[in-house]
Design an enzyme around this catalytic site. Structure first.
Site: not given
Ligand code: RFL
Ligand code: PHB
Length: 388
Positions: A73, A198, A286, A290, A378
């Site tokens: 991604h 998200y 979560p 990670k 991220y």
């Protein structure tokens, strides 16, 4: 009495990866796992690998199935006020991205590699105890057996026995509990699009994710301790669509469960000849995806320190283990808490707090600098793989 150099408790990602890295450095280890091999290989957990974790798997000969099955991604989408915004990590970080590859596939690859190389991984080991962790020869003891070790590494997760073997006065524990949790589904339904979403929504957070071209994974924020039975499948799909502002492809559920949210750090990550790694030492909420990545970062540091010890008799790396890992752990905790607070609806928050949260998210969506911070964290903080 049987002997090994490193006794490892737990065959999750941390324990198996450590055993794999040690074998590559010519160091002996034995892994004792409470559950069966089929249980650890079927346990649905994490889904996202950082850039550094992918490098680690590839570099250590574990990249073949991942190359065939993983989804790469470029970024993620964030939905706010019903509008979706794409954040392009690859552009922000000069080429990095994230990889969707299920934790249980990583665990399968690791278990196959260890057992295929003749590694000593023992399943269904109930009642493992740690003895003499302060002395020169700590032992792993279970009904019917004893194993003398140079060092023991507790890779047995949050509920394991290793951390509990350390006298409470020798540990400082940092905890944050949340009044909310995630209700997750795994469904036989092709992901409706490539990138994750998200969502910040007045009814609560939602996340669209996936495991493969055939499997959708998604979560909605719910109350801590919620009974999944209160959420029939149709209601859960409807709520996901509403909060995400999309229409997901629907299909039969393979799993529906509640994941508690927790933030936790135990300091230091060493006591005598016992080291803690992965979830045994720390849990991050979560939202930043990670936990498994952080477990890998710990064992990379530990494997290098142990290799140095056995090669040169030099304990400096072992002495620095806890401090080195905790520096990363707190940065990752910070990021995971930040993502969590940015996107969840906290029932204790008044209008003032909600306005601040909205303004913070607006800022992130408008600011190149803020998006870069998000992208750097991220996709993963730098992971030193020198010598691995
Ligand atoms: P694990 O995976 O918990 O493995 C511990 C192992 O130890 C065994 N064990 C024992 N063995 C012998 N004797 C005992 N007394 C024992 N007690 C326990 C257990 O059976 C088990 O096999 O810990 P480890 O290796 O530190 O790995 C940590 C990760 O599993 C965890 O951090 C991640 O799953 C967190 N996480 C995510 N991490 C990511 O990097 N990316 C993600 O996208 C991501 N998503 C997630 C997640 C965790 C989730 N849940 C379910 C908490 C999504 C969810 C929903
Ligand atoms: C998942 O696919 O399970 C997943 C993805 C992203 C997260 C957490 C979990 O932040």
């Amino acid at each position: 009495m049987k002997r090994t150099q490193i006794g490892i408790v737990g065959a999750g990602p941390a324990g198996l990866m450590l055993s794999h890295l040690l074998a590559r450095a010519g160091i002996d280890s034995t892994v004792l796992e409470r559950r069966s091999r089929s249980w650890i290989e079927a346990r649905v957990r994490a889904g996202l690998l950082e850039h550094g974790s992918v490098d680690l798997l590839e570099r250590t000969g574990l990249g073949t199935r991942m190359a065939a099955l993983a989804l790469r991604h470029r970024g993620i989408e964030i939905s706010s006020g019903g509008q979706r915004h794409h954040i392009d990590f690859t552009e922000m970080t000069g080429g990095r991205g994230v990889t969707v590859y299920a934790q249980h596939e990583v665990v399968k690859d690791l278990a196959t590699a260890r057992l295929g190389a003749g590694g000593d991984v023992r399943f269904e080991m109930e009642g493992v105890r740690l003895e003499d962790i302060e002395g020169p020869e700590p032992r792993l003891v279970w009904p019917g057996g004893t194993l003398a070790c140079d060092f023991i590494v507790g890779c047995d997760g949050y509920h394991g026995v290793s951390r509990a073997s350390i006298p409470p006065s020798a540990l400082t524990l940092f905890h944050r509990e949340f009044s909310y949790a995630w209700l997750g589904l795994l469904a036989e339904a092709p992901p409706f699009q490539d990138e994750l979403i998200y969502a910040r929504h007045e009814a609560g957070f939602a996340l669209f994710s996936m495991r493969s071209p055939a499997l959708t994974r998604a979560y909605v924020q719910c109350r801590a301790g919620e009974d999944p039975e209160n959420w029939p499948a149709e209601m859960l799909w409807d709520e996901l669509d509403r909060r995400l502002g999309v229409r997901l492809n629907r299909g039969p559920l393979l799993l529906k469960s509640v994941t508690p949210m927790r933030a936790f750090v135990a300091e230091p990550m060493r006591y005598g000849r016992l080291f803690l790694a992965g979830d045994a030492a720390h849990i991050v909420p979560p939202t930043g995806a990670k936990g498994m990545n952080l477990a890998f970062a710990d064992v990379v540091v530990l494997a290098r320190a142990l290799a140095r010890y056995y090669r040169d008799g030099d304990e400096a790396g072992l002495d620095a283990y806890s401090e080195t890992c905790l520096a990363r752990v707190w940065k990752v905790q910070r990021f995971s808490m930040w993502m969590t607070r940015l996107l969840h609806r906290d029932p204790a928050h008044d209008e003032f707090e909600q306005r601040l949260q909205g303004a913070e998210l607006d800022y992130v969506l408008d600011s190149h600098a803020a998006q870069r911070m998000l992208a750097e964290n991220y996709t993963g903080l730098p992971l030193d793989l020198e010598g691995v």
